[in-house]
Design an enzyme around this catalytic site. Structure first.
Site, PDB file in Angstrom:
ATOM      1  CB  CYS A   1      -1.003  -0.028   1.154  1.00  0.00           C
ATOM      2  SG  CYS A   1      -2.365   1.141   0.873  1.00  0.00           S
TER       3      CYS A   1
ATOM      4  CG  HIS B   1      -3.757  -3.419   2.859  1.00  0.00           C
ATOM      5  ND1 HIS B   1      -2.790  -3.031   3.756  1.00  0.00           N
ATOM      6  CD2 HIS B   1      -4.267  -2.288   2.316  1.00  0.00           C
ATOM      7  CE1 HIS B   1      -2.711  -1.713   3.767  1.00  0.00           C
ATOM      8  NE2 HIS B   1      -3.592  -1.236   2.895  1.00  0.00           N
TER       9      HIS B   1
ATOM     10  CD  GLU C   1      -1.675  -6.025   5.419  1.00  0.00           C
ATOM     11  OE1 GLU C   1      -1.181  -6.400   4.332  1.00  0.00           O
ATOM     12  OE2 GLU C   1      -2.206  -4.905   5.568  1.00  0.00           O
TER      13      GLU C   1
END
Ligand SMILES: *[C@@H]1O[C@H](CO)[C@@H](O)[C@H](O)[C@H]1NC(C)=O
Ligand SMILES: *[C@@H]1O[C@H](CO)[C@@H](O)[C@H](O)[C@H]1NC(C)=O
Ligand SMILES: *[C@@H]1O[C@H](CO)[C@@H](O)[C@H](O)[C@H]1NC(C)=O
Ligand SMILES: *[C@@H]1O[C@H](CO)[C@@H](O)[C@H](O)[C@H]1NC(C)=O
Length: 299
Positions: free
Chosen positions: A117, A227, A229
């Site tokens: 990001c 993202h 994660e």
């Protein structure tokens, strides 16, 4: 740049195996005997919105730990200015790591760098020395990846099961939470970017097509505008997917980063020094009720 209690960035760099954000010609071959099964990954902190403390979202830490790495926070002091990819403590720290990483890799010393990001956006600045991002309507959306032909031969996706690649291409499995993006047209009109990175996927907000995943041709430098994660570890936003394929996406991305980190042999000089630097010295706090993150580490 580093806080007074923490070692200088150059010193951290000697020890940290891989940077999240974070080779004359690299050889991505790895003999088992040459593998480091105790990888430690440095993660840059970011400035808190409310004051001058910095933070790391716990999801990045869990993400890396889930695939067999340990994390060292790289604490950056923010004397104001917030997080600005062209001029901030974050930018200066990322810049130093990026240059040291390129230098190390050129000398055959494998040192991977990852940007997620804001880290992805930072990489576009560090590689081209220009702020070239466009505003996009992508602050709260999960999207399928539009893979390029190159994705099939990429290092990043080569270990992914074909069912997961098919799911990534057709289901909204990648979380976008950014207001700026690198337009595909900008990427291909900038020689420094297009000669350095291989585009693996693109996305669009309906108006602007942008680069969503890339890897460098000759360096272990990787970036995702999305993202990886969040799917497994963040629950605060309704658009974050948690389907089996979404969770596998988190895991296979982590598995890839950490397998790159295992090719690096940077290490702490002593066990004691290592113990003192690890994230285990800090406790995450619950922030899910008031922020986008379930838990963060505050420094
Ligand atoms: C900044 O805010 C966080 C969260 O509210 C708090 O934990 C931290 O102590 C604050 N830092 C400073 C320097 O006030
Ligand atoms: C970042 O900093 C530069 C230099 O101070 C400034 O020109 C630019 O507007 C800033 N960017 C943002 C998004 O604030
Ligand atoms: C931004 O995208 C969302 C869908 O993700 C859409 O509902 C909204 O209308 C868009 N806003 C603008 C200004 O285009
Ligand atoms: C995927 O990218 C290609 C190449 O830019 C483009 O022609 C195509 O329209 C895109 N597909 C979608 C679904 O966005």
């Amino acid at each position: 740049m580093a806080t007074s209690g923490s070692p200088s960035l150059r010193v951290v760099m000697e020890k940290v195996l891989f940077l999240l954000l974070i080779c004359s010609k690299l050889h991505f071959v790895c003999r088992a005997a040459d593998r480091n099964d105790r990888p430690i990954i440095g993660v840059l902190s970011q400035k808190l919105a409310s004051n001058t403390s910095s933070y790391i979202a716990a999801s990045y830490v869990k993400f890396l730990e889930s695939a067999g790495a340990r994390v060292v926070p790289v604490l950056i002091l923010f004397p104001g200015g917030g997080v600005n990819i062209t001029s901030s403590g974050y930018e200066r720290a990322a810049e130093i790591f990026y240059q040291l990483a390129l230098e190390a890799n050129k000398n055959g010393d494998f040192f991977p760098v990852w940007g997620t990001c804001l880290g992805f956006e930072e990489l576009t600045f560090l590689t081209s020395r220009k702020m070239q991002l466009s505003h996009t309507n992508t602050s709260a959306a999960a999207l399928p990846l539009n893979f390029t032909e190159d994705a099939k031969r990429s290092r990043m996706f080569s270990g992914f099961p074909s069912e997961l690649m098919a799911a990534l291409a057709s289901e909204p499995l990648t979380v976008n939470a950014h207001q700026f993006s690198l337009a595909t047209t900008t990427f291909y009109s900038d020689g420094s970017l297009k000669n350095f990175y291989r585009v693996l996927s693109t996305n669009t907000d309906g108006n602007t097509e942008f680069v969503s995943t890339f890897e460098a041709y000759d360096y272990p430098v990787y970036g995702t505008q999305w993202h990886p994660e969040k799917n497994a570890f963040e629950w605060t936003r309704p658009f974050i997917p948690h389907s089996p394929s979404a969770i596998k996406t988190t895991f296979y991305m982590a598995e890839f980063f950490v397998s790159e980190a295992r090719k690096s042999f940077h290490r702490f000089k002593s066990q004691e020094e290592e113990d003192k630097a690890l994230i285990y010295n800090y406790n995450p706090v619950y922030t899910g009720a008031t922020s986008a993150f379930e838990q963060i580490y505050i420094f």
